[in-house]
Every structure is written in structure tokens, then in C-alpha cells.
Design a protein around this motif. Structure first.
Motif, PDB file in Angstrom:
ATOM      1  N   VAL A 161       0.802  -1.108  -0.142  1.00 40.93           N
ATOM      2  CA  VAL A 161      -0.158  -0.170  -0.318  1.00 40.93           C
ATOM      3  C   VAL A 161       0.759   1.367   0.397  1.00 40.93           C
ATOM      4  O   VAL A 161       0.856   2.179  -0.675  1.00 40.93           O
ATOM      5  CB  VAL A 161      -1.129  -0.156   1.710  1.00 40.93           C
ATOM      6  CG1 VAL A 161      -1.640   0.799   1.473  1.00 40.93           C
ATOM      7  CG2 VAL A 161      -1.830  -1.128   1.281  1.00 40.93           C
ATOM      8  N   THR A 162       2.107   1.561   1.034  1.00 33.18           N
ATOM      9  CA  THR A 162       2.833   2.446   0.363  1.00 33.18           C
ATOM     10  C   THR A 162       3.886   2.556  -0.022  1.00 33.18           C
ATOM     11  O   THR A 162       4.446   3.618   0.309  1.00 33.18           O
ATOM     12  CB  THR A 162       2.877   2.256   2.716  1.00 33.18           C
ATOM     13  OG1 THR A 162       4.042   1.468   3.146  1.00 33.18           O
ATOM     14  CG2 THR A 162       1.877   2.608   4.048  1.00 33.18           C
ATOM     15  N   GLY A 163       4.569   1.504  -0.077  1.00 34.35           N
ATOM     16  CA  GLY A 163       6.052   1.185  -1.130  1.00 34.35           C
ATOM     17  C   GLY A 163       7.199   1.656  -0.293  1.00 34.35           C
ATOM     18  O   GLY A 163       7.546   1.415  -0.979  1.00 34.35           O
ATOM     19  N   ILE A 164       6.212   1.109   1.681  1.00 38.44           N
ATOM     20  CA  ILE A 164       7.895   1.418   2.360  1.00 38.44           C
ATOM     21  C   ILE A 164       7.870   0.202   2.469  1.00 38.44           C
ATOM     22  O   ILE A 164       6.884  -0.608   2.982  1.00 38.44           O
ATOM     23  CB  ILE A 164       7.606   2.384   3.250  1.00 38.44           C
ATOM     24  CG1 ILE A 164       7.306   3.555   2.476  1.00 38.44           C
ATOM     25  CG2 ILE A 164       8.838   2.428   4.522  1.00 38.44           C
ATOM     26  CD1 ILE A 164       6.715   4.945   3.633  1.00 38.44           C
ATOM     27  N   PRO A 165       9.413  -0.620   2.597  1.00 48.10           N
ATOM     28  CA  PRO A 165       9.202  -2.066   3.161  1.00 48.10           C
ATOM     29  C   PRO A 165       8.998  -1.790   4.699  1.00 48.10           C
ATOM     30  O   PRO A 165       9.766  -1.047   5.294  1.00 48.10           O
ATOM     31  CB  PRO A 165      11.016  -2.041   2.676  1.00 48.10           C
ATOM     32  CG  PRO A 165      11.860  -1.052   2.584  1.00 48.10           C
ATOM     33  CD  PRO A 165      10.858  -0.037   2.049  1.00 48.10           C
ATOM     34  N   LEU A 166       8.631  -2.769   5.812  1.00 47.74           N
ATOM     35  CA  LEU A 166       8.440  -2.830   6.373  1.00 47.74           C
ATOM     36  C   LEU A 166       9.705  -3.839   6.678  1.00 47.74           C
ATOM     37  O   LEU A 166       9.400  -5.109   7.621  1.00 47.74           O
ATOM     38  CB  LEU A 166       6.895  -4.446   7.117  1.00 47.74           C
ATOM     39  CG  LEU A 166       6.880  -4.147   8.621  1.00 47.74           C
ATOM     40  CD1 LEU A 166       6.906  -2.947   9.251  1.00 47.74           C
ATOM     41  CD2 LEU A 166       5.701  -4.985   8.754  1.00 47.74           C
ATOM     42  N   ASP A 167      10.590  -3.617   7.246  1.00 42.83           N
ATOM     43  CA  ASP A 167      12.378  -3.725   7.717  1.00 42.83           C
ATOM     44  C   ASP A 167      12.612  -3.515   8.861  1.00 42.83           C
ATOM     45  O   ASP A 167      12.409  -2.361  10.181  1.00 42.83           O
ATOM     46  CB  ASP A 167      12.975  -3.823   6.271  1.00 42.83           C
ATOM     47  CG  ASP A 167      13.451  -2.453   6.268  1.00 42.83           C
ATOM     48  OD1 ASP A 167      12.774  -1.307   7.196  1.00 42.83           O
ATOM     49  OD2 ASP A 167      13.786  -1.706   5.227  1.00 42.83           O
ATOM     50  N   ARG A 168      14.060  -3.425   9.543  1.00 44.93           N
ATOM     51  CA  ARG A 168      14.296  -3.747  10.273  1.00 44.93           C
ATOM     52  C   ARG A 168      14.761  -1.595  10.839  1.00 44.93           C
ATOM     53  O   ARG A 168      14.792  -1.569  11.751  1.00 44.93           O
ATOM     54  CB  ARG A 168      15.776  -4.558  10.504  1.00 44.93           C
ATOM     55  CG  ARG A 168      16.532  -4.446  11.624  1.00 44.93           C
ATOM     56  CD  ARG A 168      17.670  -4.946  12.210  1.00 44.93           C
ATOM     57  NE  ARG A 168      18.177  -4.839  13.612  1.00 44.93           N
ATOM     58  CZ  ARG A 168      17.683  -5.689  14.772  1.00 44.93           C
ATOM     59  NH1 ARG A 168      16.607  -6.881  14.762  1.00 44.93           N
ATOM     60  NH2 ARG A 168      18.808  -5.304  15.583  1.00 44.93           N
ATOM     61  N   ASP A 169      14.954  -1.598   9.958  1.00 44.42           N
ATOM     62  CA  ASP A 169      15.889   0.137   9.772  1.00 44.42           C
ATOM     63  C   ASP A 169      14.482   0.969  10.695  1.00 44.42           C
ATOM     64  O   ASP A 169      13.982   1.273  10.997  1.00 44.42           O
ATOM     65  CB  ASP A 169      15.994   0.249   8.646  1.00 44.42           C
ATOM     66  CG  ASP A 169      17.387  -0.140   7.934  1.00 44.42           C
ATOM     67  OD1 ASP A 169      17.838  -0.246   9.215  1.00 44.42           O
ATOM     68  OD2 ASP A 169      18.082   0.411   7.259  1.00 44.42           O
ATOM     69  N   LEU A 170      13.046   0.823   9.806  1.00 42.07           N
ATOM     70  CA  LEU A 170      11.991   1.343  10.213  1.00 42.07           C
ATOM     71  C   LEU A 170      11.700   0.840  11.616  1.00 42.07           C
ATOM     72  O   LEU A 170      11.113   1.430  12.022  1.00 42.07           O
ATOM     73  CB  LEU A 170      10.923   0.688   8.725  1.00 42.07           C
ATOM     74  CG  LEU A 170       9.300   1.305   9.192  1.00 42.07           C
ATOM     75  CD1 LEU A 170       9.745   2.646   9.223  1.00 42.07           C
ATOM     76  CD2 LEU A 170       8.207   0.708   8.631  1.00 42.07           C
ATOM     77  N   ILE A 171      11.959  -0.785  11.712  1.00 38.16           N
ATOM     78  CA  ILE A 171      11.231  -0.573  12.959  1.00 38.16           C
ATOM     79  C   ILE A 171      12.175  -0.725  14.436  1.00 38.16           C
ATOM     80  O   ILE A 171      11.754   0.432  14.998  1.00 38.16           O
ATOM     81  CB  ILE A 171      11.315  -2.426  13.596  1.00 38.16           C
ATOM     82  CG1 ILE A 171      10.366  -2.657  12.723  1.00 38.16           C
ATOM     83  CG2 ILE A 171      10.948  -2.649  14.111  1.00 38.16           C
ATOM     84  CD1 ILE A 171       8.569  -2.548  12.598  1.00 38.16           C
ATOM     85  N   LEU A 172      13.522  -0.031  13.699  1.00 36.73           N
ATOM     86  CA  LEU A 172      14.351   0.394  14.314  1.00 36.73           C
ATOM     87  C   LEU A 172      14.483   2.053  14.902  1.00 36.73           C
ATOM     88  O   LEU A 172      14.028   3.072  15.671  1.00 36.73           O
ATOM     89  CB  LEU A 172      15.641   0.587  13.708  1.00 36.73           C
ATOM     90  CG  LEU A 172      16.593  -1.394  14.424  1.00 36.73           C
ATOM     91  CD1 LEU A 172      17.753  -0.508  13.736  1.00 36.73           C
ATOM     92  CD2 LEU A 172      17.077  -0.961  16.189  1.00 36.73           C
ATOM     93  N   ALA A 173      13.639   2.936  13.811  1.00 36.71           N
ATOM     94  CA  ALA A 173      12.934   3.890  13.506  1.00 36.71           C
ATOM     95  C   ALA A 173      12.332   4.682  14.462  1.00 36.71           C
ATOM     96  O   ALA A 173      11.659   5.347  15.517  1.00 36.71           O
ATOM     97  CB  ALA A 173      12.665   4.865  12.175  1.00 36.71           C
ATOM     98  N   LEU A 174      11.048   3.368  14.789  1.00 36.89           N
ATOM     99  CA  LEU A 174       9.840   3.886  15.078  1.00 36.89           C
ATOM    100  C   LEU A 174       9.970   3.566  16.802  1.00 36.89           C
ATOM    101  O   LEU A 174       9.140   4.306  17.811  1.00 36.89           O
ATOM    102  CB  LEU A 174       8.996   2.107  14.687  1.00 36.89           C
ATOM    103  CG  LEU A 174       7.949   2.761  12.927  1.00 36.89           C
ATOM    104  CD1 LEU A 174       7.709   1.659  12.647  1.00 36.89           C
ATOM    105  CD2 LEU A 174       7.195   3.622  12.989  1.00 36.89           C
TER     106      LEU A 174
END
Length: 213
Positions: A96-109
Motif C-alpha cells: 500500500v505504501t511502497g515502504i518496506p517493513l524492515d529492521r531499519d523502519l522498526i528501529l526508527a519507530l
């Protein structure tokens, strides 16, 4: 040949459904701009984390405790059903967003780094609660309309005027507390409300299997 009362009842049913659609659209319209807010970031970050973990390492993994220093994960304290919802929702996120749900995103969150990708993730993980709000409105309307039909069928039963099912559904969907909890705060109490209402509806219809679920 249909009686006058039957034709009136049919007209009421059609108009009732139309008014429900209006109420649900209004409820969605009120929620949509509120999704842009960060909500309660720690919980929403956890939802995204559990989603990522369940996809990467299996549904049981979020229930394993890991120290925060060693991993961005937190141990899950929600029922498994919501983990299933998060698992499916997380798979939709990159589509939907074109953004991968990956470790980098989880760390940022988990570090509360409010990047555009992190904000998009927070908004996305509010949506199951908003969907549950709307489904609860629909279920309230359906349950009350069925009760009204049953009262008409047995005759002589006293029941509120037509329009009450829509009014009750609208009062729930437009309730400021409900709206704030899902669209602003990002909590999923509405999902549990929906499941409890489904169980009560099943109990009223003496359907024990759905009720126990």
C-alpha cells in the motif's frame, strides 16, 4: 398483494440502509484527518514491531521476551488473534505504501525517530482500529434492525420507532471517546468491542460455536 404497511416497511428499510451509509461515511470522514497525528507512539511502534517479527520469525516470536538493548522487539501482551491481524496488516504495508517493513523502519519507530516512513507506518497501523469502529456500527445497526423485525413478526411488541438502529450506530461511531481512542490514540479497543458484540449477537441467536469464538 403487499399491504400499505408492507410497502412502508420496505421503504423504511431502504432509507434506513442509506442513512447508515451516510453515518458511516461521516464517521470515516471525521477519523481520516486525525490519522495524520502520531498517536500514542510507543504502542503503535510495538504494533509495527510485532507485525514485523511475526512475518520474519513466525507468529510465536513476538511472545518471546528480548531485552530492548539487544533487539528492537518487545514481548507481546495482546491475544494471538490480534497478532494474526498484525501479521496480515504488515504484509499489506509495503504493497500500500511502497515502504518496506524492515529492521531499519522498526528501529526508527522504537527510537521515536519521526521520519516520513515512520509516520506513514504509525498512520497505517491505526487503520485496523478505525475499520473495527465502522464494522461495529454496521453490526449494531444489523442487530437492532433484526430485533425490530422480530418484534413486528410476533405482533403487539413495543419497540422504538424506525430509525433507532441508525441512531444507535451513529451514536457509537460519532462518540468522541471512540473516535479519539482509534483515530487519535491508535488503540484497538474497538476490535475487542466488535468481537464482544459478535459474541453477544451469537448468544442472542443461540449459536454457541460463534459465541464461544
Amino acid at each position: 398483494m403487499p399491504s400499505v404497511s408492507d410497502s412502508r416497511r420496505d421503504r423504511w428499510r431502504h432509507s434506513d440502509a442509506a442513512w447508515l451509509a451516510v453515518a458511516m461515511l461521516l464517521a470515516l470522514a471525521l477519523r481520516w484527518p486525525l490519522l495524520r497525528g502520531p498517536g500514542f507512539w510507543p504502542d503503535l511502534a510495538q504494533f509495527a514491531t510485532w507485525s514485523w517479527m511475526s512475518i520474519e520469525e513466525g507468529l510465536a516470536k513476538p511472545y518471546e521476551f528480548r531485552p530492548a538493548a539487544a533487539s528492537p522487539a518487545r514481548w507481546a501482551n495482546y491475544p494471538p488473534l490480534y497478532l494474526l491481524v498484525l501479521n496480515g496488516w504488515g504484509r499489506l504495508f509495503p504493497l500500500v505504501t511502497g515502504i518496506p517493513l524492515d529492521r531499519d523502519l522498526i528501529l526508527a519507530l522504537n527510537r521515536e525517530q519521526r521520519t516520513e516512513a515512520a509516520l506513514d507506518a504509525v498512520r497505517f497501523f491505526k487503520l485496523p482500529a478505525v475499520a473495527s469502529d465502522l464494522l461495529t456500527m454496521l453490526l449494531l445497526w444489523r442487530c437492532l434492525r433484526r430485533r425490530m423485525s422480530q418484534a413486528d413478526a410476533i405482533g403487539g411488541a413495543t419497540w422504538p420507532r424506525p430509525g433507532w438502529p441508525v441512531l444507535v450506530a451513529a451514536l457509537y461511531g460519532l462518540n468522541p471517546a471512540v473516535l479519539y481512542d482509534s483515530a487519535v490514540w491508535g488503540q484497538v479497543d474497538s476490535l475487542h468491542t466488535l468481537l464482544m458484540l459478535l459474541s453477544l449477537d451469537a448468544a442472542a441467536r443461540r449459536r454457541t460455536a460463534p459465541m464461544s469464538f
